[in-house]
Motif scaffolding. Structure first.
Motif, PDB file in Angstrom:
ATOM      1  N   ASP A 153     -57.369  44.468 -19.771  1.00 40.17           N
ATOM      2  CA  ASP A 153     -58.485  45.164 -20.438  1.00 40.17           C
ATOM      3  C   ASP A 153     -58.410  45.088 -21.965  1.00 40.17           C
ATOM      4  N   GLY A 154     -59.583  44.952 -22.543  1.00 40.69           N
ATOM      5  CA  GLY A 154     -59.692  44.705 -23.982  1.00 40.69           C
ATOM      6  C   GLY A 154     -59.933  43.224 -24.185  1.00 40.69           C
ATOM      7  N   HIS A 180     -62.221  43.410 -17.160  1.00 40.28           N
ATOM      8  CA  HIS A 180     -63.001  43.542 -18.404  1.00 40.28           C
ATOM      9  C   HIS A 180     -63.825  42.258 -18.531  1.00 40.28           C
ATOM     10  N   HIS A 233     -66.300  49.392 -16.883  1.00 39.62           N
ATOM     11  CA  HIS A 233     -67.399  49.732 -17.814  1.00 39.62           C
ATOM     12  C   HIS A 233     -68.646  48.827 -17.733  1.00 39.62           C
TER      13      HIS A 233
HETATM   14 ZN   LIG Z   1     -62.570  46.896 -21.442  1.00 39.12          ZN
END
Ligand SMILES: [Zn+2]
Ligand SMILES: [Zn+2]
Length: 432
Positions: A153-154, A180, A233
């Motif tokens: 993630d990121g 992600h 998300h």
């Molecule tokens: Zn993320």
């Protein structure tokens, strides 16, 4: 350990289909009885008249920044922010310094959480070494030491071959990849959602296809490998449409949405005069996207509400919009914001909000939590639906204050938080 009787509360326990006035009796950290007029002697009685009594909330997506960025957040401060927000369990993302991609890293998180944390902390390990997207980690070993899922993630895993292998490997353990989705070539240099607002503001946009192209790819790979993909998300309508289609085809896919994507849009960036706390990835999208996220929550296309709590210091965020980092905090604002903007106006039912924050993430991650069943660990959250207040940075237990909701008038608050039968937060005060 003491016994506790929670009397006259409105119990909402989606896992057991309960939505009525009941008492909850807890002993030795376990739920022993849930029923009408429970007649048990307890060391402590809590009058929950006028309060909702729900299973302890689970946040399956948070960044607590430790190790490496203790100026932004620590496990000490982050788990207190979680408790104040009604979360009794948080799953922590591995994009720390160093990255959590080894046995040692997982052990550090587990030990630090046991020593300094006040809620349950579940470590997520990185998919690839140092999140470089090049070499897959030792998943089996990491699971043995406590990793509950894998995520870079990121950063997305841009190499499809690596993602394929990661899904094949995790399928052997039936553990999900928390994905992600962001095509870095499409999002390069972008600041906000690409559309009318980005044009008016003269900011480089991130097209919705930056998300949906990778959502589409990973649905294909989930089908091909039999692995489990959980889309983090989700923010756009095209992604929702792809997830919906995949679910109809019984592909093993789940998805989450954040409170900020459910309640804010790219217009918020303009209306807030470039408040850098609205700068987040994926970016706040259009009203059309927001409506489709709400519909997807109602239809079951989206399984979970997760905060993506991402602390940054004032020094980092106090910059011009183009230079500030992406990310905002969410643990302490999720409940009041969701109540005020979605539940109170009748857009989503309260029980649905609780389901998406308790049993639903628990099932995806196979956590033995998220219910008020007799015999379950007594993680309980008390919510007061009527309290009117204004969100203020002064009240945050988080080390950071990068919230776009500061100054927002809300109705509804977390009243108390019980972890393993122990009351740890009550009406603004941390008791541990
Ligand atoms: Zn993320
Ligand atoms: Zn995140």
């Amino acid at each position: 350990m003491k016994s506790l009787l929670i009397k006259n509360g409105h119990v909402v326990d989606p896992a057991n289909g309960r939505d009525e006035l009941l008492d909850v009796y807890i002993r030795n950290g376990i739920i022993k009885e849930v029923g009408k007029r429970v007649r048990r002697k307890a060391d402590e009685t809590l009058d929950a008249r006028g309060l909702y009594v729900v299973p302890g909330l689970i946040d399956m997506h948070a960044h607590l920044r430790e190790p490496g960025r203790e100026d932004e957040e620590t496990i000490t401060s982050g788990t207190r922010a979680a408790a104040a927000g009604g979360f009794t369990s948080v799953c922590v993302m591995p994009n720390t310094t160093p990255v959590i991609d080894s046995q040692t890293g997982i052990k550090y998180i587990v030990t630090c959480a046991q020593t300094n944390g006040v809620v349950n902390v579940y470590p997520i390990a990185a998919i690839t070494k140092n999140r470089q997207g090049e070499e897959i980690n030792e998943f089996g070993d990491l699971i043995t030491h406590g990793a509950i899922a894998f995520s870079d993630d990121g950063r997305p895993v841009m190499n499809s071959e690596i993602m394929r292998r990661a899904l094949e490997y995790t399928a052997m353990f039936d553990v999900p990849i928390l994905d992600h989705c962001e095509d870095l070539n499409l999002s390069e240099g972008g600041m906000i959602n690409e559309g009318y607002t980005s044009t008016i503001l003269g900011l480089k946009g991130i097209p919705s296809s930056a998300e949906s192209t990778l959502v589409g790819r990973d649905i294909e790979l989930a089908e091909f490998t039999g692995g489990r993909v959980h889309i983090c998300h989700v923010s756009t309508r095209p992604s929702i449409e792809l997830i919906q289609l995949a679910k109809h085809q019984d592909i093993r896919i789940t998805a989450e949405v954040t409170p900020h994507h459910l309640t804010l849009t790219d217009e918020t960036v303009r209306l807030s005069s470039f408040n850098t706390n609205t700068k987040v990835k994926p970016p706040l999208c259009s009203e059309m996207d927001r409506q489709s996220l709400i519909n997807a929550l109602l239809s079951g296309t989206i399984d979970v509400i997760a905060t993506d709590h991402a602390p940054h210091t004032n020094i980092e965020k106090d910059k011009v919009y183009t230079e500030a980092p992406f990310g905002l905090i969410g643990l302490e604002t999720a409940v009041p914001v969701l109540l005020t903007d979605l539940v109170n106006p009748g857009i989503i039912p309260f029980s649905l909000m609780i389901e998406k924050m308790t049993i639903s993430p628990a099932r995806i991650l196979k956590l033995d939590r998220g219910t008020l069943s007799v015999g379950a660990v007594a993680d309980v959250t008390l919510i007061t639906p009527k309290k009117r207040w204004v969100i203020s940075a002064k009240r945050f237990f988080s080390k950071s204050a990068n919230s776009p909701f500061i100054g927002k008038r809300v109705k509804g608050a977390v009243h108390g938080t019980i972890v393993g039968g122990r009351l740890i937060y009550l009406q603004g005060k941390m008791l541990v």
